[in-house]
Design an enzyme around this catalytic site. Structure first.
Site, PDB file in Angstrom:
ATOM      1  N   LYS A  54       0.842  -1.208   0.000  1.00  0.00           N
ATOM      2  CA  LYS A  54       0.000   0.000   0.000  1.00  0.00           C
ATOM      3  C   LYS A  54       0.870   1.247   0.000  1.00  0.00           C
ATOM      4  O   LYS A  54       0.618   2.195  -0.749  1.00  0.00           O
ATOM      5  CB  LYS A  54      -0.927  -0.009   1.225  1.00  0.00           C
ATOM      6  CG  LYS A  54      -2.082  -0.981   1.076  1.00  0.00           C
ATOM      7  CD  LYS A  54      -2.840  -1.214   2.368  1.00  0.00           C
ATOM      8  CE  LYS A  54      -3.892  -2.305   2.162  1.00  0.00           C
ATOM      9  NZ  LYS A  54      -4.508  -2.795   3.395  1.00  0.00           N
ATOM     10  N   GLN A  98      -4.769  -1.466   9.566  1.00  0.00           N
ATOM     11  CA  GLN A  98      -4.677  -2.810   8.976  1.00  0.00           C
ATOM     12  C   GLN A  98      -5.297  -3.841   9.921  1.00  0.00           C
ATOM     13  O   GLN A  98      -4.929  -3.909  11.098  1.00  0.00           O
ATOM     14  CB  GLN A  98      -3.194  -3.140   8.700  1.00  0.00           C
ATOM     15  CG  GLN A  98      -2.971  -4.447   7.988  1.00  0.00           C
ATOM     16  CD  GLN A  98      -3.519  -4.459   6.557  1.00  0.00           C
ATOM     17  OE1 GLN A  98      -3.380  -3.499   5.808  1.00  0.00           O
ATOM     18  NE2 GLN A  98      -4.162  -5.548   6.191  1.00  0.00           N
ATOM     19  N   ASP A 121     -11.286   2.877   4.142  1.00  0.00           N
ATOM     20  CA  ASP A 121     -11.713   1.476   4.040  1.00  0.00           C
ATOM     21  C   ASP A 121     -13.240   1.373   3.999  1.00  0.00           C
ATOM     22  O   ASP A 121     -13.783   0.315   3.666  1.00  0.00           O
ATOM     23  CB  ASP A 121     -11.212   0.678   5.260  1.00  0.00           C
ATOM     24  CG  ASP A 121     -10.049  -0.245   4.897  1.00  0.00           C
ATOM     25  OD1 ASP A 121      -9.870  -0.535   3.702  1.00  0.00           O
ATOM     26  OD2 ASP A 121      -9.347  -0.682   5.824  1.00  0.00           O
TER      27      ASP A 121
END
Ligand code: NAD
Length: 300
Positions: A54, A98, A121
């Site tokens: 990422k 994460q 997200d």
């Protein structure tokens, strides 16, 4: 029939190119550099690989990448304090924690402490509610990537029968909401669904997000249907040598490809689209935060 391959790798490269062009314009015309902060707690090897990837792709499209690697024993208070600091930082437009988090940290509490406008997200409860009621939100990256590929292939999805296999909060449920938003007739199947084969046979669009290797055989697929395979499963591959493995999806690729009209492969289908959509969401968040028009075709 032999299915058209929906090439997620090429599609993701095109999305990253669009994001990079828009970022370059923002830098030049607005002196604005979108920034993504990624928080990793602990040393889970798979999570470390994702976070590295990422960070690399974020800088490649010209955005700022802020990586925060915290020890596995970080307290909830320390993690929440870092999130508050990032919420308040105007250089940070997207925040991603994460997952999974170590057991002593409450995932829902942590995710819901992110500013919803920076929740790239799309897991914050406000974004879940906004998506569910058809309002502008941050959309979870994997289903957003699936929808982009479906729209690109079909144009309008209105009136199509869609079956989503899997009801997780990160893939199945938001995918179903997005397909409803496109005026599909949506069925969500799961581990307790009866006669799954029959349910899938009625679908013009099948999205499989289960996590069971090659579970969907070709004879479940309606001729000409579009198959989006979200599953990523590592299986043994003795044909490649002792101890070797390979990745497969939730659909049995060769038999499904004989019947389907179009299909995404694994690897090289949905997977690359997920990070591309994370970058797209960060750009969208930066534009919204600064009252600028949103880039075309990068969100719903
Ligand atoms: P999950 O484990 O949270 O959910 C799996 C779902 O499958 C559940 O809702 C369950 O009811 C359903 N299910 C289980 N067994 C079933 C059966 N026999 N028949 C029908 N339904 C069944 O999984 P998830 O997080 O949604 O991920 C699903 C898959 O997608 C995994 O392989 C994961 O690795 C992959 N994934 C890929 C990406 C990507 O970027 N491509 C992103 C997220 C997840």
């Amino acid at each position: 029939m032999s299915a058209t391959l929906i090439d997620g790798k090429a599609f993701a490269a095109m999305i990253r190119g669009k994001v990079a062009d828009h970022v370059a314009r923002l830098k030049k015309e607005q002196e604005l550099t979108p920034g993504l902060a990624v928080i990793l707690v602990g040393e889970d090897p798979a999570s470390q690989v994702y976070v590295r990837s990422k960070g690399k792709q974020t800088t490649e499209v010209g955005m700022n990448s802020f990586e925060h690697k915290l020890a596995a024993n970080t307290s909830e208070a320390e993690l929440l304090a870092l999130i508050q600091q990032l919420n308040a930082n105007p250089e940070v437009h997207g925040i991603l924690v994460q997952l999974p988090l170590p057991d002593h940290l409450d995932e829902d509490l942590v995710i819901n402490s992110i500013d919803p406008a920076k929740d790239v997200d799309g897991f914050h409860i406000s974004n879940v509610g906004l998506l569910g009621t058809g309002q502008k939100s941050m959309v979870p990256c994997t289903p957003l990537g699936c929808l982009m590929m479906l729209r690109d292939h079909h144009g309008s999805l209105s009136g199509m029968n869609a079956v989503v296999i899997g009801r997780s909060n990160i893939v199945g449920k938001p995918m179903a909401q997005l397909l409803l938003g496109e005026s599909c007739t949506v069925t969500v199947a799961h581990s307790r669904t009866k006669d799954l084969a029959d349910v899938v046979r009625r679908a013009d669009i099948v999205v499989a997000a289960v996590g069971r290797p090659e579970m969907v055989p070709g004879d479940w697929i309606k001729p000409g249907a579009t198959v989006i395979d979200v599953g990523i499963n590592r299986i043994e591959a003795p044909e490649k040598g002792e101890g070797k493995t390979r990745l497969v999806g939730d659909c049995h690729y060769t038999s499904c490809a004989e019947v389907a009209g179009a299909i995404t492969p694994v690897p090289g289908g949905v997977g690359p689209m997920t990070i591309a959509c994370l970058l797209a969401n960060t750009l969208t968040a930066a534009c919204r935060a600064n009252g600028l028009p949103e880039p075309d075709g990068l969100t719903v």
